[in-house]
Each structure stands twice: as structure tokens, then as C-alpha cells.
Write a protein that holds these residues in place. Sequence first.
Motif, PDB file in Angstrom:
ATOM      1  N   VAL A 122       0.838  -1.208   0.000  1.00  0.00           N
ATOM      2  CA  VAL A 122       0.000   0.000   0.000  1.00  0.00           C
ATOM      3  C   VAL A 122       0.869   1.253   0.000  1.00  0.00           C
ATOM      4  CG1 VAL A 122      -1.613   1.339   1.407  1.00  0.00           C
ATOM      5  CG2 VAL A 122      -2.031  -1.080   0.998  1.00  0.00           C
ATOM      6  N   GLN A 123       1.984   1.219   0.718  1.00  0.00           N
ATOM      7  CA  GLN A 123       2.885   2.367   0.716  1.00  0.00           C
ATOM      8  C   GLN A 123       3.413   2.648  -0.687  1.00  0.00           C
ATOM      9  OE1 GLN A 123       5.891   2.592   3.820  1.00  0.00           O
ATOM     10  NE2 GLN A 123       4.672   1.275   5.152  1.00  0.00           N
ATOM     11  N   ALA A 124       3.745   1.589  -1.417  1.00  0.00           N
ATOM     12  CA  ALA A 124       4.234   1.777  -2.791  1.00  0.00           C
ATOM     13  C   ALA A 124       3.157   2.393  -3.676  1.00  0.00           C
ATOM     14  CB  ALA A 124       4.692   0.440  -3.356  1.00  0.00           C
ATOM     15  N   ALA A 125       1.918   1.924  -3.551  1.00  0.00           N
ATOM     16  CA  ALA A 125       0.829   2.471  -4.365  1.00  0.00           C
ATOM     17  C   ALA A 125       0.565   3.936  -4.008  1.00  0.00           C
ATOM     18  CB  ALA A 125      -0.431   1.637  -4.162  1.00  0.00           C
ATOM     19  N   ILE A 126       0.651   4.262  -2.732  1.00  0.00           N
ATOM     20  CA  ILE A 126       0.445   5.654  -2.307  1.00  0.00           C
ATOM     21  C   ILE A 126       1.517   6.549  -2.908  1.00  0.00           C
ATOM     22  CG2 ILE A 126       0.538   7.179  -0.300  1.00  0.00           C
ATOM     23  CD1 ILE A 126      -0.840   4.970   1.294  1.00  0.00           C
ATOM     24  N   GLN A 127       2.750   6.084  -2.894  1.00  0.00           N
ATOM     25  CA  GLN A 127       3.827   6.892  -3.465  1.00  0.00           C
ATOM     26  C   GLN A 127       3.653   7.069  -4.978  1.00  0.00           C
ATOM     27  OE1 GLN A 127       7.913   6.207  -2.249  1.00  0.00           O
ATOM     28  NE2 GLN A 127       7.213   5.131  -0.411  1.00  0.00           N
ATOM     29  N   LEU A 128       3.173   6.032  -5.651  1.00  0.00           N
ATOM     30  CA  LEU A 128       2.957   6.150  -7.096  1.00  0.00           C
ATOM     31  C   LEU A 128       1.971   7.266  -7.411  1.00  0.00           C
ATOM     32  CD1 LEU A 128       3.242   5.166 -10.020  1.00  0.00           C
ATOM     33  CD2 LEU A 128       1.416   3.520  -9.550  1.00  0.00           C
ATOM     34  N   THR A 129       0.849   7.304  -6.711  1.00  0.00           N
ATOM     35  CA  THR A 129      -0.149   8.346  -6.978  1.00  0.00           C
ATOM     36  C   THR A 129       0.312   9.706  -6.495  1.00  0.00           C
ATOM     37  OG1 THR A 129      -1.275   7.835  -4.877  1.00  0.00           O
ATOM     38  CG2 THR A 129      -2.056   6.708  -6.862  1.00  0.00           C
ATOM     39  N   ALA A 130       1.287   9.749  -5.581  1.00  0.00           N
ATOM     40  CA  ALA A 130       1.780  11.027  -5.080  1.00  0.00           C
ATOM     41  C   ALA A 130       2.811  11.656  -6.006  1.00  0.00           C
ATOM     42  CB  ALA A 130       2.370  10.856  -3.683  1.00  0.00           C
ATOM     43  N   VAL A 131       3.555  10.833  -6.766  1.00  0.00           N
ATOM     44  CA  VAL A 131       4.607  11.373  -7.635  1.00  0.00           C
ATOM     45  C   VAL A 131       4.209  11.368  -9.102  1.00  0.00           C
ATOM     46  CG1 VAL A 131       6.396  10.636  -6.011  1.00  0.00           C
ATOM     47  CG2 VAL A 131       5.755   9.132  -7.908  1.00  0.00           C
ATOM     48  N   THR A 132       3.012  10.856  -9.412  1.00  0.00           N
ATOM     49  CA  THR A 132       2.566  10.774 -10.810  1.00  0.00           C
ATOM     50  C   THR A 132       1.129  11.245 -10.912  1.00  0.00           C
ATOM     51  OG1 THR A 132       3.914   8.768 -10.988  1.00  0.00           O
ATOM     52  CG2 THR A 132       2.482   9.301 -12.848  1.00  0.00           C
ATOM     53  N   PRO A 133       0.827  12.247 -11.735  1.00  0.00           N
ATOM     54  CA  PRO A 133      -0.584  12.625 -11.933  1.00  0.00           C
ATOM     55  C   PRO A 133      -1.400  11.435 -12.434  1.00  0.00           C
ATOM     56  CG  PRO A 133       0.890  14.268 -12.874  1.00  0.00           C
ATOM     57  CD  PRO A 133       1.746  13.094 -12.493  1.00  0.00           C
ATOM     58  N   PHE A 134      -2.625  11.343 -11.987  1.00  0.00           N
ATOM     59  CA  PHE A 134      -3.434  10.182 -12.328  1.00  0.00           C
ATOM     60  C   PHE A 134      -3.617  10.008 -13.840  1.00  0.00           C
ATOM     61  CE2 PHE A 134      -7.093   7.365 -12.386  1.00  0.00           C
ATOM     62  CZ  PHE A 134      -6.759   6.473 -11.385  1.00  0.00           C
ATOM     63  N   PRO A 135      -3.825  11.068 -14.613  1.00  0.00           N
ATOM     64  CA  PRO A 135      -3.890  10.876 -16.082  1.00  0.00           C
ATOM     65  C   PRO A 135      -2.619  10.253 -16.652  1.00  0.00           C
ATOM     66  CG  PRO A 135      -4.775  13.022 -15.486  1.00  0.00           C
ATOM     67  CD  PRO A 135      -4.160  12.467 -14.257  1.00  0.00           C
ATOM     68  N   ASP A 136      -1.450  10.573 -16.068  1.00  0.00           N
ATOM     69  CA  ASP A 136      -0.204   9.966 -16.535  1.00  0.00           C
ATOM     70  C   ASP A 136      -0.149   8.481 -16.177  1.00  0.00           C
ATOM     71  OD1 ASP A 136       0.486  12.397 -17.501  1.00  0.00           O
ATOM     72  OD2 ASP A 136       2.007  12.845 -15.985  1.00  0.00           O
ATOM     73  N   VAL A 137      -0.713   8.122 -15.033  1.00  0.00           N
ATOM     74  CA  VAL A 137      -0.783   6.708 -14.666  1.00  0.00           C
ATOM     75  C   VAL A 137      -1.636   5.951 -15.673  1.00  0.00           C
ATOM     76  CG1 VAL A 137      -1.544   5.069 -12.908  1.00  0.00           C
ATOM     77  CG2 VAL A 137      -0.424   7.190 -12.212  1.00  0.00           C
ATOM     78  N   LEU A 138      -2.776   6.542 -16.045  1.00  0.00           N
ATOM     79  CA  LEU A 138      -3.631   5.898 -17.043  1.00  0.00           C
ATOM     80  C   LEU A 138      -2.916   5.768 -18.381  1.00  0.00           C
ATOM     81  CD1 LEU A 138      -7.062   7.639 -16.318  1.00  0.00           C
ATOM     82  CD2 LEU A 138      -6.355   5.331 -15.679  1.00  0.00           C
ATOM     83  N   TRP A 139      -2.200   6.818 -18.764  1.00  0.00           N
ATOM     84  CA  TRP A 139      -1.459   6.751 -20.024  1.00  0.00           C
ATOM     85  C   TRP A 139      -0.422   5.645 -19.975  1.00  0.00           C
ATOM     86  CZ3 TRP A 139       3.709   7.137 -21.061  1.00  0.00           C
ATOM     87  CH2 TRP A 139       4.055   7.205 -22.417  1.00  0.00           C
ATOM     88  N   ALA A 140       0.274   5.524 -18.843  1.00  0.00           N
ATOM     89  CA  ALA A 140       1.292   4.483 -18.714  1.00  0.00           C
ATOM     90  C   ALA A 140       0.671   3.097 -18.794  1.00  0.00           C
ATOM     91  CB  ALA A 140       2.042   4.655 -17.393  1.00  0.00           C
ATOM     92  N   LEU A 141      -0.486   2.910 -18.177  1.00  0.00           N
ATOM     93  CA  LEU A 141      -1.154   1.610 -18.248  1.00  0.00           C
ATOM     94  C   LEU A 141      -1.508   1.268 -19.690  1.00  0.00           C
ATOM     95  CD1 LEU A 141      -3.530   1.820 -15.141  1.00  0.00           C
ATOM     96  CD2 LEU A 141      -1.369   0.563 -15.344  1.00  0.00           C
ATOM     97  N   GLY A 142      -1.993   2.270 -20.435  1.00  0.00           N
ATOM     98  CA  GLY A 142      -2.296   2.032 -21.839  1.00  0.00           C
ATOM     99  C   GLY A 142      -1.044   1.761 -22.655  1.00  0.00           C
TER     100      GLY A 142
END
Length: 261
Positions: A122-142
Motif C-alpha cells: 500500500v505504501q508503494a501504491a500511495i507513493q505512485l499516486t503522489a509522484v505521478t498525476p493520475f492521467p499519466d498513470v492511465l497513459w502508462a497503463l495504456g
Amino acid sequence: MHFDLTDQYQPRESFIHRLDPRVKVVGVIAFILAAGLIPVGSWAAFGILWILSIVSSSASRLGWTFAVRRSYIALPFALVAVPLLFTVPGEVIFTAPLLGWTVSAQGLDRFLSLILRSWIAVQAAIQLTAVTPFPDVLWALGALRLPSMLVSTIGFMYRYFFVLADETARMLRARTARAANPEGRRGPSPVWHARVAGNMVGSLFLRALERSERVHAAMLARGYDGRMVSLVERVMRPVDWATLIAAVFLFAGLVAWAHRI
């Protein structure tokens, strides 16, 4: 709109913030896989993973307690693992006085290992959303070739969750306005509150369904083909590749070491 409950991005000037979103997503996935593959009772390996999480949080200029303070929300879900204490056979270390249930050392190891895995992941997931804007996370998943339907569903949840929250707030204000409690009179009964809450849930579901149909029709009219188009062109830099390779080898090596000790 009055609510934005989703994006937890914390803008900072740090090396991790500037990494390509694909690197951060793959790195977090590798971290979580490492936490899941570490053998039960490998406390040293769990400790190293936690230290790596702390170092990453500090390097992101979020503060070493940023993810730790927010990760305790996952601990109540670990209660589903409590039966492991009493069902795993092994050396008995405790017996409940009245119930006669026994706790084994092996069950305790599995229980604590599961809690540590969940807490660190959970700590890793929290850090991911804290250092990456959510639209960028979606782009990376795509970009990582996840099914477009899954990425689109996550994206719509992100974009319209706050709309439902705002709609719920308006319905609660309407309920409060219709449940006045004049001085000297009793307020509405619990049965009334329960009936109104049930009606609100049903009404919110119907409104959400109707709005989703209107939104989908509007998107089709504008040329939506099942994927979100990004106008930003991203290219993996040498530093991105080096960081990605180093992270994957580090986590793989940690898992291999944990299985050998």
C-alpha cells in the motif's frame, strides 16, 4: 463541482517525479510482486523493502513519513487473515483460556508476513499516486498494453467519481431541508432515516446510469473509439531505462536472496 476525491498528486522537484510514468508504474508493480514473493518469515527482506520505500519517499521530497502515515488504512483489511493464527498447525505458543483455541508459531509467522506484505504494498501504491498525476498513470497503463477497456473504465471512474460525490451532497442537503426538527418536537425516527437512505441510494444509481448514457452518447458524437487520445509524446530517456533495469534487478535479487536465507 465541490468534490475532487481522487488525485493525490504532490508536485515536487525531484528525480523520481521527472521519471517516465511507465518506469514508475513498472517499478511499483515489481515492488509489489517482490513483497508478495518474499517467503513467510523473511523479516530481513521485509525490512529491506520497507527501507527502500522510505528512501524512495525521501528522494521524492515527500518526507519519509508521507506514505507511512497514509498506509495504516490497509491494516483493518488484514483482519481477514486472523484465522491463520488458529488454523495453521505447528508449535503451540498460546491457548485462549475460555475458547481453547491455540495459536501456532507458524500461523503467527504467516499472519505477520501477510500484514507486512499488505502494508508495504500500500505504501508503494500511495507513493505512485503522489509522484505521478493520475492521467499519466492511465497513459502508462495504456502504453504498457493493458486492455483498453480496463484502462477506460478506470479513467471514467477517476473523472466522474467526484460528480457522484457532488450529487450525493445535493441529495443530503435536500434530505436535511425536509427533515426539520422544530424546537419541542421529536426528530424523524430511525426507520424514516433508513427508508430515505434506501431511496437515495436507488435514486443515485438511476441518476448515475442516466448520466453515463448521456456522456457516452456525447463522446461517440465527438469521435470516441474506446481509447483516450494523449497529445503528449513521451520517449524513454537513458536515465529512465537505467532506473527501470536497476529497480527490476534489485527487486529480483532481493527475492532470490530471501529464498536462499
